[in-house]
Scaffold this active site. Structure first.
Site, short mmCIF file in Angstrom:
data_model
loop_
_atom_site.label_atom_id
_atom_site.label_comp_id
_atom_site.label_asym_id
_atom_site.label_seq_id
_atom_site.Cartn_x
_atom_site.Cartn_y
_atom_site.Cartn_z
N ASP A 51 0.84 -1.20 0.00
CA ASP A 51 0.00 0.00 0.00
C ASP A 51 0.87 1.25 0.00
O ASP A 51 0.59 2.24 -0.67
CB ASP A 51 -0.90 0.02 1.24
N ASP A 55 0.77 4.19 -2.61
CA ASP A 55 0.50 5.58 -2.20
C ASP A 55 1.60 6.51 -2.70
O ASP A 55 1.34 7.65 -3.10
CB ASP A 55 0.40 5.68 -0.68
N SER A 100 -28.99 -10.07 -24.99
CA SER A 100 -28.89 -10.86 -23.75
C SER A 100 -28.45 -12.28 -24.14
O SER A 100 -28.08 -12.51 -25.29
CB SER A 100 -30.20 -10.76 -23.00
N LYS A 140 -20.60 -16.23 -14.89
CA LYS A 140 -21.65 -15.26 -15.21
C LYS A 140 -21.79 -14.33 -14.00
O LYS A 140 -22.40 -14.70 -13.00
CB LYS A 140 -22.96 -15.95 -15.55
N CYS A 442 -61.99 -1.24 -8.25
CA CYS A 442 -63.06 -0.40 -8.81
C CYS A 442 -64.44 -1.02 -8.63
O CYS A 442 -65.43 -0.47 -9.10
CB CYS A 442 -62.80 -0.13 -10.29
N CYS A 463 -61.11 1.44 -14.23
CA CYS A 463 -60.44 0.85 -13.06
C CYS A 463 -59.08 1.53 -12.89
O CYS A 463 -58.21 1.43 -13.75
CB CYS A 463 -60.26 -0.65 -13.27
#
Ligand code: IVH
Length: 702
Positions: A51, A55, A100, A140, A442, A463
């Protein structure tokens, strides 16, 4: 403080006497290095430096940019903090639609997929009867699909999938995701669209929900909702704080590709993935595999199913893709999904809980759906308290009684459903459900036509429940796409009688909205702007928005592209509609009846009077730039065009139709039952084989 910092950096860099060009180079390589470590840290959980070292790199870049503000670039990793909030998301039309995937839920579906692929390839003389086909297997990811566009190696825009053709512009938000590269490495095509999934890890999800709980805010149901809510937030600073992740899994549009990359990526999907990784994208190599048989795919599924609970993020199945790109091209696309890929979903999760009561809901067409109210139970991270019971027959078939213990199932986005009664747990204080005779909203009579399973409210648009659902449908993303016009606003406008039909949306004024509690002037303005933007919808979206029974978005598109204007559609007969592909007598008569009913004619009239005019489809074809200079050969039967029509269409748009395959041909357009031209075309590396849908995209894009 800043001055002192500048002084220190100045000293460090001035001492070395760098020229401005050298400094530019240092800055660029620092940015690349930081991007590289971002991916290792944020996507692969495998930081290559500490880290502190990371940094230090960022620190150096920040200081250099401080010294040379002119070299600050929106694509620098220092700029990921998130810009100021947006009033709404613009729309971005996808140059290559985002489709898709077809789903498989059982092993047999995978066997049939493999058989289908082999048959199509065999029919096209690409494989011999016993030859294996290689499949690329991937996880997936359960997040949301994103298209990220790079021009000359720089991130320029990013959009959600939306309805597959038009998505939301989430560029500012995507920029805040550390594993999304802002600048690409090496030589890259002029235009490159990369597709992948944005998701949230479990630990970030826990953290977020704890934070929500502490602030008394609504909890997110699961990681997918949290990822979607975080990415589709109008304030990029919120997105930046949510620590979203990204994995790339493919490409959209690619233009002006260099010979070298073309070679690398034109053979196999796996090479595309490796190439994406080499230019800076996170890809999920750990779990990717290439297999050469159906059992290979099923083993992969089993293996992943066994380890899925140990992954730090949610997956809802695995994806198989034919690895050869030549094979992919031949297999092509159906209207919604590629024929060369399959999503193999994990079995839905189940739970047992108590059925407390049964309510009925009134849908858009008046259909009455009984809904099970359940003792809340947790299934795959979501708290489930109701489930659909479909219709009266289903309740009888399952012998469901109020007070029973029931097994319920939930698969991804699908509404939870009751599978069966757990009879062993039945007590003697259960009661039978009786379908009401009158609409709970209704009070009109409910009617069930003989032979049909659905009970309907006879109230029509009188309705308010039906009206509300119709309005909700009409303003939806795939229809008129009025942003900010949500359920609660619609309910209030209907309940206060301000809206009595779809046409009334277009006579609303800002005061009407301001009268509705909780809507401030800014939101009201945004909604009014969105209503205005929706006044000239594309004809297919407009047709879809009318909520005609059996007319989904794809049917609406077929009708619009054939009949071109609303007036023509209104004058068509059932027989005219039946001439269209995929439109049978049921759909055709539903459309014809809709346009013959006086109340609908009045509605359309009123809409026009209120300033809503759907664009005619011709407008689209007119603005189409031509197919100038492109040569085509045709084989097989097309769905939308007869032979003469397609010849005419191509020639009118400046293209040429030739009879035989040669090196002069740019495209072979393949319909159903193609001939030997396909095999011949394979021998010409520059000849592109396309199907009818590809042709439509091509026309739309050129
Ligand atoms: S390939 C034509 N690969 O699944 C679509 N999709 O159900 C090609 N998804 O919208 C998509 N992981 O958001 C592909 N490894 C993966 C995926 C993946 C998740 C999502 C994607 C798509 C949805 C389709």
């Amino acid at each position: 403080m800043v001055l002192k910092l500048v002084a220190i950096v100045q000293e460090e860099f001035l001492n070395k006497n760098y020229s401005i060009n050298e400094l530019k180079q240092i800055i660029l390589s620092l940015r690349k290095e930081i991007d590289f470590h971002n991916i290792n840290y944020h996507c692969y959980d495998d930081p290559l430096i500490s880290d502190a070292q990371y940094d230090a790199l960022v620190d150096k870049l920040v200081k250099l940019e401080l010294l040379h503000p002119d070299l600050i670039d929106p694509n620098s990793p220092t700029q990921r903090v998130g810009s100021s909030p947006l009033p709404y998301f613009n729309q971005i039309e996808h140059e290559v639609p985002m489709l898709s995937l077809s789903n498989a839920f059982k092993d047999d579906d995978v066997v049939s997929f493999d058989a289908r692929v082999k048959k199509l390839l065999y029919d096209n003389n690409l494989v011999s009867p016993k030859e294996d086909v290689c499949y690329f297997c991937d996880l997936k990811f359960d997040g949301l699909a994103i298209n990220i566009r790079y021009e000359k190696g720089l991130l320029v825009s990013a959009s959600t999938r939306g309805d597959g053709n038009v998505g939301e512009d989430v560029t500012s938000n995507i920029r805040t995701i550390k594993s999304v590269p802002l600048i690409l490495h090496g030589v890259v095509p002029d235009i490159l669209e990369v597709r992948g999934e944005v998701f949230m890890r479990h630990d970030d999800f826990e953290r977020l929900n704890n934070h929500q709980r502490m602030n008394g805010d609504k909890l997110f149901m699961n990681t997918r909702n949290a990822a979607a809510g975080s990415l589709r937030n109008l304030d990029p600073r919120v997105t930046a704080s949510r620590n979203l992740k990204f994995f790339a899994y493919g490409c959209g549009n690619i233009q002006n590709i260099f010979q070298e990359e073309n070679f690398i990526i034109s053979n196999y999907h796996s090479s595309v993935i490796n190439w994406l990784s080499s230019i800076g994208f996170p890809v999920n190599k750990t779990y990717q595999e290439i297999v050469n048989s159906c059992s290979g795919m099923l083993n992969f599924y089993e293996k992943i199913n066994n380890i899925r609970n140990s992954l730090p993020y949610d997956i809802d199945g695995v994806v198989y893709k034919v690895n050869s790109l030549v094979f992919q091209k031949t297999l092509g696309y159906s209207s919604r999904a590629p024929r060369f890929a399959l999503a193999h979903k994990f079995s839905p999760e189940e739970a047992v809980t108590k059925l407390l009561s049964i309510d009925v809901q009134v849908g858009r067409t008046g259909a009455i759906t009984p809904v099970a109210r359940l003792d809340p139970v947790l299934i795959s991270g979501a708290n489930i308290s109701s489930a659909t019971l479909h219709n009266e027959n289903e309740i009888i078939r399952k012998d469901l009684r109020i007070g029973d213990f029931v097994r319920i199932r939930r698969a991804g986005d699908v509404i939870p459903e009751v599978i069966e009664v757990v009879k062993e747990l039945r007590s003697n204080v259960v009661s039978i459900f009786n379908m009401p005779h009158y609409c709970p909203i209704c009070n009109s009579l409910l009617r069930r036509i003989d032979g049909e399973s659905v009970t309907r409210c006879t109230g029509g648009l009188f309705c308010s429940a039906q009206l509300k659902q119709r309005l909700l449908h009409a303003v939806g993303r795939k229809a008129l796409n009025i942003i900010g016009f949500g359920e609660s606003l619609i309910y209030k406008l209907v309940d206060s009688n301000r809206i009595k039909s779809l046409a009334d949306i277009y006579s609303l004024n800002i005061e009407d909205l301001l009268d509705i509690e909780k809507i401030g002037p800014k939101s009201a303005n945004n909604i009014m702007e969105s209503i205005d933007r929706s006044r000239s919808p594309k004809l297919d979206r407009f047709l879809f928005s009318l909520g005609i029974r059996h007319v989904g978005d794809s049917t609406a598109n077929t009708i619009a592209s054939k009949f071109i204007s609303l007036d023509r559609i209104m004058n068509c007969s059932k027989e005219d509609f039946m001439e269209l592909p995929d439109i049978g007598p049921k759909i055709a008569s539903s459309i014809a009846i809709f346009f013959s009913e006086q109340q609908n004619i009045d509605l359309l009239d009123k809409m026009k009077k209120n300033g809503l005019n759907p664009e005619s489809f011709e407008v689209n074809t007119e603005v189409l730039p031509s197919l100038e200079g492109k040569t085509f050969v045709l084989t097989g039967k097309l769905k939308r065009f007869s032979r003469d029509e397609i010849r005419d269409y191509i020639t009118k748009n400046g293209g040429k139709v030739l009879n035989t395959i040669s090196s002069n041909v740019n495209y072979l357009l393949v319909g159903d039952e193609p001939g030997s031209k396909v095999a011949k075309a394979q021998q010409f590396p520059n000849l592109i084989i396309i199907n009818e849908e590809d042709f439509m995209y091509l026309v739309e894009q050129t």
